[in-house]
Design a protein around this motif. Structure first.
Motif, PDB file in Angstrom:
ATOM      1  N   PRO A 121      -3.095   4.187   2.145  1.00 44.55           N
ATOM      2  CA  PRO A 121      -3.060   3.773   3.713  1.00 44.55           C
ATOM      3  C   PRO A 121      -2.790   2.167   3.559  1.00 44.55           C
ATOM      4  O   PRO A 121      -3.171   1.459   2.974  1.00 44.55           O
ATOM      5  CB  PRO A 121      -4.476   4.225   4.397  1.00 44.55           C
ATOM      6  CG  PRO A 121      -5.360   4.017   3.017  1.00 44.55           C
ATOM      7  CD  PRO A 121      -4.595   4.530   1.824  1.00 44.55           C
ATOM      8  N   ARG A 122      -2.229   1.789   4.868  1.00 50.83           N
ATOM      9  CA  ARG A 122      -1.789   0.333   4.835  1.00 50.83           C
ATOM     10  C   ARG A 122      -3.055  -0.449   4.949  1.00 50.83           C
ATOM     11  O   ARG A 122      -2.904  -1.708   4.393  1.00 50.83           O
ATOM     12  CB  ARG A 122      -1.139   0.038   6.283  1.00 50.83           C
ATOM     13  CG  ARG A 122       0.227   0.649   6.624  1.00 50.83           C
ATOM     14  CD  ARG A 122       0.499   0.666   8.054  1.00 50.83           C
ATOM     15  NE  ARG A 122       0.635  -0.941   8.118  1.00 50.83           N
ATOM     16  CZ  ARG A 122       1.979  -1.733   7.976  1.00 50.83           C
ATOM     17  NH1 ARG A 122       2.759  -1.208   7.407  1.00 50.83           N
ATOM     18  NH2 ARG A 122       1.719  -2.990   8.195  1.00 50.83           N
ATOM     19  N   PHE A 123      -4.117  -0.103   5.400  1.00 48.50           N
ATOM     20  CA  PHE A 123      -5.370  -0.760   5.162  1.00 48.50           C
ATOM     21  C   PHE A 123      -5.711  -1.346   3.969  1.00 48.50           C
ATOM     22  O   PHE A 123      -6.246  -2.268   3.858  1.00 48.50           O
ATOM     23  CB  PHE A 123      -6.523  -0.273   5.775  1.00 48.50           C
ATOM     24  CG  PHE A 123      -7.838  -0.969   5.922  1.00 48.50           C
ATOM     25  CD1 PHE A 123      -7.912  -2.125   6.588  1.00 48.50           C
ATOM     26  CD2 PHE A 123      -8.771  -0.658   5.104  1.00 48.50           C
ATOM     27  CE1 PHE A 123      -9.094  -2.832   6.637  1.00 48.50           C
ATOM     28  CE2 PHE A 123      -9.987  -1.455   5.323  1.00 48.50           C
ATOM     29  CZ  PHE A 123     -10.181  -2.473   5.937  1.00 48.50           C
ATOM     30  N   ALA A 124      -5.464  -0.389   2.875  1.00 43.89           N
ATOM     31  CA  ALA A 124      -5.795  -0.678   1.512  1.00 43.89           C
ATOM     32  C   ALA A 124      -5.122  -1.921   1.063  1.00 43.89           C
ATOM     33  O   ALA A 124      -5.479  -2.860   0.279  1.00 43.89           O
ATOM     34  CB  ALA A 124      -5.201   0.264   0.559  1.00 43.89           C
ATOM     35  N   ALA A 178       0.780  -1.128  -0.176  1.00 48.12           N
ATOM     36  CA  ALA A 178      -0.076  -0.105   0.130  1.00 48.12           C
ATOM     37  C   ALA A 178       1.099   1.324  -0.066  1.00 48.12           C
ATOM     38  O   ALA A 178       0.628   2.102  -0.776  1.00 48.12           O
ATOM     39  CB  ALA A 178      -0.834  -0.008   1.243  1.00 48.12           C
ATOM     40  N   LYS A 179       1.869   1.210   0.825  1.00 46.02           N
ATOM     41  CA  LYS A 179       2.844   2.486   0.811  1.00 46.02           C
ATOM     42  C   LYS A 179       3.536   2.775  -0.466  1.00 46.02           C
ATOM     43  O   LYS A 179       3.418   3.897  -0.921  1.00 46.02           O
ATOM     44  CB  LYS A 179       3.834   2.068   2.062  1.00 46.02           C
ATOM     45  CG  LYS A 179       4.441   3.394   2.574  1.00 46.02           C
ATOM     46  CD  LYS A 179       5.330   3.169   3.820  1.00 46.02           C
ATOM     47  CE  LYS A 179       6.286   4.330   4.179  1.00 46.02           C
ATOM     48  NZ  LYS A 179       7.354   4.135   4.962  1.00 46.02           N
ATOM     49  N   PRO A 227      -0.501  -0.005  15.849  1.00 46.52           N
ATOM     50  CA  PRO A 227      -1.244   1.207  15.986  1.00 46.52           C
ATOM     51  C   PRO A 227      -2.628   0.796  16.209  1.00 46.52           C
ATOM     52  O   PRO A 227      -3.344   0.108  15.528  1.00 46.52           O
ATOM     53  CB  PRO A 227      -1.123   2.165  15.021  1.00 46.52           C
ATOM     54  CG  PRO A 227       0.202   1.836  14.265  1.00 46.52           C
ATOM     55  CD  PRO A 227       0.429   0.405  14.639  1.00 46.52           C
ATOM     56  N   GLU A 228      -3.239   1.366  17.169  1.00 46.24           N
ATOM     57  CA  GLU A 228      -4.819   1.001  17.649  1.00 46.24           C
ATOM     58  C   GLU A 228      -5.680   1.072  16.388  1.00 46.24           C
ATOM     59  O   GLU A 228      -6.478   0.284  16.182  1.00 46.24           O
ATOM     60  CB  GLU A 228      -5.251   2.118  18.589  1.00 46.24           C
ATOM     61  CG  GLU A 228      -6.160   1.213  19.636  1.00 46.24           C
ATOM     62  CD  GLU A 228      -6.463   2.230  20.648  1.00 46.24           C
ATOM     63  OE1 GLU A 228      -5.726   3.032  21.407  1.00 46.24           O
ATOM     64  OE2 GLU A 228      -7.714   2.388  20.742  1.00 46.24           O
ATOM     65  N   LYS A 229      -5.257   1.978  15.461  1.00 42.77           N
ATOM     66  CA  LYS A 229      -6.213   2.330  14.319  1.00 42.77           C
ATOM     67  C   LYS A 229      -6.178   1.086  13.297  1.00 42.77           C
ATOM     68  O   LYS A 229      -7.132   0.563  12.946  1.00 42.77           O
ATOM     69  CB  LYS A 229      -5.779   3.586  13.805  1.00 42.77           C
ATOM     70  CG  LYS A 229      -6.952   4.021  12.701  1.00 42.77           C
ATOM     71  CD  LYS A 229      -6.599   5.474  11.946  1.00 42.77           C
ATOM     72  CE  LYS A 229      -7.309   5.507  10.580  1.00 42.77           C
ATOM     73  NZ  LYS A 229      -6.616   6.012   9.751  1.00 42.77           N
ATOM     74  N   GLU A 230      -5.080   0.676  13.146  1.00 42.67           N
ATOM     75  CA  GLU A 230      -4.809  -0.385  12.454  1.00 42.67           C
ATOM     76  C   GLU A 230      -5.363  -1.755  12.510  1.00 42.67           C
ATOM     77  O   GLU A 230      -5.945  -2.490  11.790  1.00 42.67           O
ATOM     78  CB  GLU A 230      -3.255  -0.829  11.877  1.00 42.67           C
ATOM     79  CG  GLU A 230      -2.797  -1.801  10.932  1.00 42.67           C
ATOM     80  CD  GLU A 230      -1.492  -1.895  10.248  1.00 42.67           C
ATOM     81  OE1 GLU A 230      -0.912  -1.053  10.475  1.00 42.67           O
ATOM     82  OE2 GLU A 230      -1.198  -2.789   9.830  1.00 42.67           O
ATOM     83  N   VAL A 231      -5.247  -2.028  14.240  1.00 40.92           N
ATOM     84  CA  VAL A 231      -5.644  -3.146  14.644  1.00 40.92           C
ATOM     85  C   VAL A 231      -7.326  -3.272  14.518  1.00 40.92           C
ATOM     86  O   VAL A 231      -7.837  -4.035  14.078  1.00 40.92           O
ATOM     87  CB  VAL A 231      -5.146  -3.300  16.307  1.00 40.92           C
ATOM     88  CG1 VAL A 231      -6.116  -4.346  16.701  1.00 40.92           C
ATOM     89  CG2 VAL A 231      -3.809  -3.491  16.134  1.00 40.92           C
TER      90      VAL A 231
END
Ligand code: IPE
Ligand code: IPE
Ligand code: MG
Length: 250
Positions: A34-37, A28-29, A74-78
Motif C-alpha cells: 500500500p502507498r502508506f508503506a 510502494a506500488k 483519498p481521505e484514507k491516505e490523508v
C-alpha cells in the motif's frame, strides 16, 4: 539595481538545502505494497538525511512533507499521513533535541487537528533553545499561500499606519514569509523524477540551483545526497553577472 541580492562572494557555500521528497507511493506500488508503506519508508530516509546534514554542518534543511494540494488525495491516505505526522512528532523530537536541532514547521497549521497542533507546539518549544541545524518541515504548505499571507500582513500594517506603501520592497516581502531571516536555499533536490516545483517555496527558489533525480524518496540515501552536493559544488552561480566577472573576482 537589486537592493540585497546575493553576491558572488557567497560563492558555492552550501548553507541551505531544500528537498521535495517525492516518489513514496510509486516505491510502494512497485513492491505491491500500500502507498502508506512508502510514506513509512520515507520517514526512515528523513532521519538519515537529517543526520547527514548535522554531520556536514549544513545550516538549514527544508523538507516538503505535505503540500496544501495534498488534501486532494483519498481521505484514507490523508488520514494515514496525519497519523504518521503525529507519530513522527511524538517519537522523533527527543532525538532532534539531543542533536541540538532547531525544529520549525512552516505552513497553515490551522487546518490540522487540535492534537497535531498541540504536538507541533510542544515539539517546537522543546527545541526552541537549540542552536544547531534549522530543520523546517513544510506541512500544509504552499508557496502561493505563503506569499498571500505575507501580502495580507503587509496590507494590514499599511492600513494601521505602521508602514507606508513607499516602504514596500523585496526585503519587506521576505520579512513576512515563513522562512524570514533564513538564508535562501542554495540547493533544491527533487526525488521521484518529476521536474516541477509543486508550489514549494516559490519565492526563495528564484536563484536556487536545481537537482532532479529519478530515485524514489525511500531509495534516497547519503550517497545520492552527496552526489547532489557535488553537482552543486561544480556550478557557477552568477546571479545575473557574467562568467568573466566572476573569474576576475576569484
Ligand atoms: C511524496 O510521495 C509524499 C507526499 C506527497 C506526502 P508521493 O506520495 O507523492 O509519491 P508518488 O509521487 O505518488 O510516487
Ligand atoms: C509534492 O509532491 C509535495 C510533497 C512532496 C510533500 P506531490 O507528489 O504531491 O506533487 P505533484 O502533485 O505530483 O506535483
Ligand atoms: Mg508525488
Amino acid at each position: 539595481m537589486p537592493a540585497d541580492n546575493p553576491t558572488p562572494s557567497s560563492g558555492n557555500q552550501l548553507k541551505h538545502i531544500c528537498i521535495i521528497m517525492d516518489g513514496n507511493g510509486r516505491w510502494a506500488k512497485k513492491r505491491f505494497m500500500p502507498r502508506f508503506a512508502g510514506h513509512k519508508a520515507g520517514l526512515n530516509v528523513v532521519r538519515k538525511i537529517v543526520s547527514s546534514c548535522v554531520e556536514q554542518e549544513i545550516k538549514v534543511l527544508t523538507l516538503f512533507a505535505f503540500s496544501s494540494e495534498n488534501w486532494r488525495r483519498p481521505e484514507k491516505e490523508v488520514g494515514l499521513l496525519m497519523g504518521l505526522f503525529a507519530t513522527a512528532l511524538t517519537r522523533e523530537v527527543k532525538k532532534l533535541n539531543e542533536n541540538n536541532i532547531q525544529l520549525r514547521i512552516i505552513g497553515d497549521l490551522s487546518a490540522f487537528s487540535e492534537k497535531i497542533q498541540a504536538l507541533v507546539a510542544d515539539a517546537i518549544a522543546l527545541c526552541a533553545d537549540n542552536s544547531g541545524l534549522i530543520l523546517n518541515i513544510a506541512a500544509n504548505y504552499g508557496g502561493r499561500w505563503d506569499i498571500t499571507e505575507a501580502t495580507r500582513q503587509i496590507a494590514e500594517k499599511v492600513k494601521q499606519g505602521e508602514m507606508s506603501i513607499d516602504d514596500i520592497n523585496e526585503n519587506t516581502i521576505e520579512d513576512h514569509l515563513s522562512l524570514r531571516q533564513i538564508p535562501e536555499p542554495d540547493l533544491f533536490i527533487r526525488t521521484g523524477g518529476e521536474k516541477r516545483i509543486s508550489n514549494f517555496i516559490i519565492w526563495q527558489l528564484a536563484y536556487c540551483e536545481f537537482y532532479f533525480t529519478d530515485i524514489l524518496w525511500p531509495d534516497f540515501d547519503k550517497k545520492v545526497f552527496e552526489q547532489a552536493i557535488r553537482s552543486y559544488s561544480s556550478r557557477q552561480r552568477r546571479f545575473g553577472r557574467t562568467g568573466d566577472q566572476l573569474s576576475s573576482l576569484n
